[in-house]
Design a protein around this motif. Structure first.
Motif, PDB file in Angstrom:
ATOM      1  N   SER A 198     -21.909 -11.200 -12.749  1.00  0.00           N
ATOM      2  CA  SER A 198     -22.711 -10.028 -12.407  1.00  0.00           C
ATOM      3  C   SER A 198     -24.182 -10.301 -12.677  1.00  0.00           C
ATOM      4  CB  SER A 198     -22.243  -8.798 -13.183  1.00  0.00           C
ATOM      5  OG  SER A 198     -22.729  -7.629 -12.556  1.00  0.00           O
ATOM      6  N   GLY A 199     -25.026  -9.594 -11.958  1.00  0.00           N
ATOM      7  CA  GLY A 199     -26.463  -9.798 -12.120  1.00  0.00           C
ATOM      8  C   GLY A 199     -27.214  -8.482 -12.167  1.00  0.00           C
ATOM      9  N   MET A 200     -28.412  -8.573 -12.693  1.00  0.00           N
ATOM     10  CA  MET A 200     -29.309  -7.407 -12.700  1.00  0.00           C
ATOM     11  C   MET A 200     -30.657  -7.889 -12.204  1.00  0.00           C
ATOM     12  SD  MET A 200     -29.359  -5.163 -16.191  1.00  0.00           S
ATOM     13  CE  MET A 200     -27.856  -5.212 -17.138  1.00  0.00           C
TER      14      MET A 200
ATOM     15  N   VAL B 242     -30.040 -13.106 -14.255  1.00  0.00           N
ATOM     16  CA  VAL B 242     -31.227 -12.363 -13.834  1.00  0.00           C
ATOM     17  C   VAL B 242     -31.410 -12.613 -12.340  1.00  0.00           C
ATOM     18  CG1 VAL B 242     -33.713 -12.108 -14.135  1.00  0.00           C
ATOM     19  CG2 VAL B 242     -32.291 -12.834 -16.085  1.00  0.00           C
ATOM     20  N   ALA B 243     -31.295 -11.559 -11.547  1.00  0.00           N
ATOM     21  CA  ALA B 243     -31.368 -11.719 -10.092  1.00  0.00           C
ATOM     22  C   ALA B 243     -32.827 -11.673  -9.639  1.00  0.00           C
ATOM     23  CB  ALA B 243     -30.533 -10.632  -9.407  1.00  0.00           C
ATOM     24  N   ASP B 244     -33.572 -12.707 -10.023  1.00  0.00           N
ATOM     25  CA  ASP B 244     -35.019 -12.652  -9.736  1.00  0.00           C
ATOM     26  C   ASP B 244     -35.325 -12.846  -8.241  1.00  0.00           C
ATOM     27  OD1 ASP B 244     -34.261 -15.324 -10.102  1.00  0.00           O
ATOM     28  OD2 ASP B 244     -36.154 -15.906 -11.035  1.00  0.00           O
TER      29      ASP B 244
ATOM     30  N   GLY C  34     -30.951  -9.492   4.549  1.00  0.00           N
ATOM     31  CA  GLY C  34     -29.972 -10.459   4.056  1.00  0.00           C
ATOM     32  C   GLY C  34     -29.602 -10.306   2.587  1.00  0.00           C
ATOM     33  N   TYR C  35     -30.080  -9.257   1.944  1.00  0.00           N
ATOM     34  CA  TYR C  35     -29.764  -9.007   0.526  1.00  0.00           C
ATOM     35  C   TYR C  35     -28.279  -9.240   0.197  1.00  0.00           C
ATOM     36  CZ  TYR C  35     -30.094  -6.386  -3.931  1.00  0.00           C
ATOM     37  OH  TYR C  35     -30.058  -6.015  -5.247  1.00  0.00           O
ATOM     38  N   PRO C  36     -27.365  -8.643   0.982  1.00  0.00           N
ATOM     39  CA  PRO C  36     -25.946  -8.822   0.631  1.00  0.00           C
ATOM     40  C   PRO C  36     -25.447 -10.249   0.804  1.00  0.00           C
ATOM     41  CG  PRO C  36     -26.241  -6.937   2.122  1.00  0.00           C
ATOM     42  CD  PRO C  36     -27.531  -7.700   2.120  1.00  0.00           C
TER      43      PRO C  36
ATOM     44  N   LEU D 238     -27.208 -13.003   0.028  1.00  0.00           N
ATOM     45  CA  LEU D 238     -27.590 -13.668  -1.222  1.00  0.00           C
ATOM     46  C   LEU D 238     -26.665 -13.209  -2.359  1.00  0.00           C
ATOM     47  CD1 LEU D 238     -29.476 -15.512  -2.812  1.00  0.00           C
ATOM     48  CD2 LEU D 238     -31.096 -13.616  -3.018  1.00  0.00           C
ATOM     49  N   MET D 239     -26.333 -11.942  -2.359  1.00  0.00           N
ATOM     50  CA  MET D 239     -25.433 -11.433  -3.397  1.00  0.00           C
ATOM     51  C   MET D 239     -24.045 -12.064  -3.266  1.00  0.00           C
ATOM     52  SD  MET D 239     -24.916  -7.536  -4.600  1.00  0.00           S
ATOM     53  CE  MET D 239     -23.371  -6.961  -5.330  1.00  0.00           C
ATOM     54  N   ALA D 240     -23.591 -12.243  -2.035  1.00  0.00           N
ATOM     55  CA  ALA D 240     -22.294 -12.908  -1.819  1.00  0.00           C
ATOM     56  C   ALA D 240     -22.363 -14.337  -2.359  1.00  0.00           C
ATOM     57  CB  ALA D 240     -21.956 -12.923  -0.330  1.00  0.00           C
ATOM     58  N   ALA D 241     -23.481 -15.020  -2.099  1.00  0.00           N
ATOM     59  CA  ALA D 241     -23.641 -16.384  -2.594  1.00  0.00           C
ATOM     60  C   ALA D 241     -23.583 -16.406  -4.123  1.00  0.00           C
ATOM     61  CB  ALA D 241     -24.966 -16.972  -2.102  1.00  0.00           C
ATOM     62  N   ASP D 242     -24.277 -15.454  -4.767  1.00  0.00           N
ATOM     63  CA  ASP D 242     -24.283 -15.366  -6.241  1.00  0.00           C
ATOM     64  C   ASP D 242     -22.864 -15.325  -6.805  1.00  0.00           C
ATOM     65  OD1 ASP D 242     -27.036 -14.987  -6.099  1.00  0.00           O
ATOM     66  OD2 ASP D 242     -26.897 -12.794  -6.258  1.00  0.00           O
ATOM     67  N   ILE D 243     -22.034 -14.588  -6.121  1.00  0.00           N
ATOM     68  CA  ILE D 243     -20.694 -14.306  -6.654  1.00  0.00           C
ATOM     69  C   ILE D 243     -19.723 -15.437  -6.363  1.00  0.00           C
ATOM     70  CG2 ILE D 243     -18.715 -12.748  -6.438  1.00  0.00           C
ATOM     71  CD1 ILE D 243     -20.837 -10.515  -5.764  1.00  0.00           C
ATOM     72  N   ILE D 244     -19.671 -15.863  -5.099  1.00  0.00           N
ATOM     73  CA  ILE D 244     -18.635 -16.844  -4.762  1.00  0.00           C
ATOM     74  C   ILE D 244     -19.027 -18.254  -5.193  1.00  0.00           C
ATOM     75  CG2 ILE D 244     -17.739 -15.370  -2.918  1.00  0.00           C
ATOM     76  CD1 ILE D 244     -18.890 -17.188  -0.841  1.00  0.00           C
TER      77      ILE D 244
HETATM   78  N1  TRP Z   1     -27.440  -6.038  -6.247  1.00  0.00           N
HETATM   79  C1  TRP Z   1     -27.313  -5.873  -7.664  1.00  0.00           C
HETATM   80  C2  TRP Z   1     -28.090  -4.629  -8.102  1.00  0.00           C
HETATM   81  O1  TRP Z   1     -29.059  -4.260  -7.465  1.00  0.00           O
HETATM   82  C3  TRP Z   1     -27.794  -7.074  -8.416  1.00  0.00           C
HETATM   83  C4  TRP Z   1     -27.028  -8.288  -8.044  1.00  0.00           C
HETATM   84  C5  TRP Z   1     -27.494  -9.363  -7.366  1.00  0.00           C
HETATM   85  C6  TRP Z   1     -25.656  -8.533  -8.352  1.00  0.00           C
HETATM   86  N2  TRP Z   1     -26.505 -10.289  -7.235  1.00  0.00           N
HETATM   87  C7  TRP Z   1     -25.377  -9.807  -7.807  1.00  0.00           C
HETATM   88  C8  TRP Z   1     -24.661  -7.803  -9.011  1.00  0.00           C
HETATM   89  C9  TRP Z   1     -24.086 -10.374  -7.917  1.00  0.00           C
HETATM   90  C10 TRP Z   1     -23.389  -8.374  -9.106  1.00  0.00           C
HETATM   91  C11 TRP Z   1     -23.113  -9.629  -8.578  1.00  0.00           C
HETATM   92  O2  TRP Z   1     -27.756  -4.045  -9.095  1.00  0.00           O
END
Ligand code: TRP
Ligand code: SF4
Length: 326
Positions: A7-9, A40-42, A129-131, A133-139
């Motif tokens: 998870s990220g913030m 940290v989702a910078d 494309g926000y989602p 990048l978020m998909a990349a973060d997770i998988i």
């Molecule tokens: N989108 C999330 C938010 O705004 C932050 C986030 C980025 C995130 N990448 C993620 C959360 C991956 C969970 C997994 O709060």
């Protein structure tokens, strides 16, 4: 084997108690039972704050200090910074090739933010494309579980669709991550609106006791209770939402009836609340002071965490490139 959680913030600076009870407390609880990666989702913050990046370094420091002072333990979980693990960007690029634009355009968060935010131009490629990048973060970490709030569920659904599409095109590489929906207690700001930095209605984890006292004393109560002699109703009192979290049950059982028969006034009632908040946060605040005395603390922690995260992401990217026949 513990399940992997990611998870990220976004780096929003000092956290308020709404962040704590909504997200951070939950992360802290998960450290023991899951294999946790918190970051940290910078890069994500660039999707909306690209025009002014001057505050980002300070925001990262403040947020990570809160994370660690309030319970994340770098011995138990991996704490890192997205932009220090460039694989996020490489996977983002690859996923962007297979993600239909229509999936992104129908994302409710996207539509809502485009309609509501007029101070910034959000008609960018990156914001759409926000989602991805978020998909990349997770998988990238093959996460099985993703703790998120309600607002992030549409994003997580897109993550699952992207993972499925990748597997369909190139062979099974990624598990489809599931949301671990975080139960968030109702925690309004001082004025009764959602607690938010932009409303200036927050109680910060790192505030000192004096500031917290002042903030709590300025908090809206039961707006029908005009005079001290008027009976009040804790169920419609804004402050009482915080009482429920911070004041011990025995004390609540005294306060609620006393409010209803006007034997306690709001000033005294909020003094009790402020005292309980300060008492509960004091040890964490002290720890934060101690950590921040070392100016290199956050940098070092993120460097080490990002190194650990890269060990995992590196192997996964090798699989990805092999699946792509690159
Ligand atoms: N989108 C999330 C938010 O705004 C932050 C986030 C980025 C995130 N990448 C993620 C959360 C991956 C969970 C997994 O709060
Ligand atoms: Fe709220 Fe306490 Fe005032 Fe009752 S006495 S209205 S619970 S602050």
């Amino acid at each position: 084997m513990k399940q992997r959680v990611v998870s990220g913030m976004r780096p929003s600076g000092r956290l308020h108690i709404g962040h704590y009870h909504g997200v951070l407390e939950n992360w802290v609880k998960m450290q023991d039972s899951f294999d946790c990666f918190f970051f940290v989702a910078d890069w994500h913050s660039l999707t909306t704050e690209y025009a002014d990046t001057s505050g980002i370094i300070q925001s990262i420091k403040d947020m990570v200090l809160d994370w660690v002072a309030f319970g994340l333990d770098p011995e138990k979980c991996v704490i890192f910074r997205q932009s220090m693990v460039p694989h996020h960007s490489e996977l983002n690029l690859i996923l962007s090739m297979i993600t239909p634009v229509s999936w992104l355009e129908r994302n409710p968060t996207y539509k809502e933010m485009l309609d509501n935010i007029d101070q910034r131009d959000l008609t960018t490629f990156g914001f759409l494309g926000y989602p991805v990048l978020m998909a990349a973060d997770i998988i990238l970490y093959k996460a099985k579980r993703v703790p998120v709030g309600q607002d992030q569920l549409p994003h997580l659904e897109i993550t699952r669709e992207i993972a499925r599409r990748f597997n369909h095109l190139y062979g099974q590489v990624f598990p489809e991550p599931e949301a671990l929906l975080t139960e968030t207690p109702k925690l309004p700001g001082l004025d009764g609106r959602k607690m938010s930095k932009s409303y200036n209605n927050s109680i910060y984890l790192s505030d000192d006791a004096e500031t917290t006292n002042k903030m709590v004393m300025s908090m809206v109560t039961d707006t029908n209770r005009v005079r001290r002699s008027d009976p009040g109703d804790p169920d419609v009192c804004v402050a009482f939402n915080l009482h429920r979290i911070y004041v011990p049950q025995e004390k609540l059982d005294e306060i609620a009836p006393a409010c209803r028969n006007a034997s306690i006034g709001c000033v005294d009632c909020k003094k009790i609340l402020a005292g309980c908040i300060n008492e509960r946060l004091a040890p964490f605040r002290a720890k934060r002071e101690e950590l921040s005395a070392n100016p290199g603390f956050v940098d070092e922690l993120l460097r080490e965490g990002s190194r650990k995260a890269s060990l995992v992401s590196d192997t996964v990217m090798m699989e990805v490139r092999a699946a792509l026949k690159f």
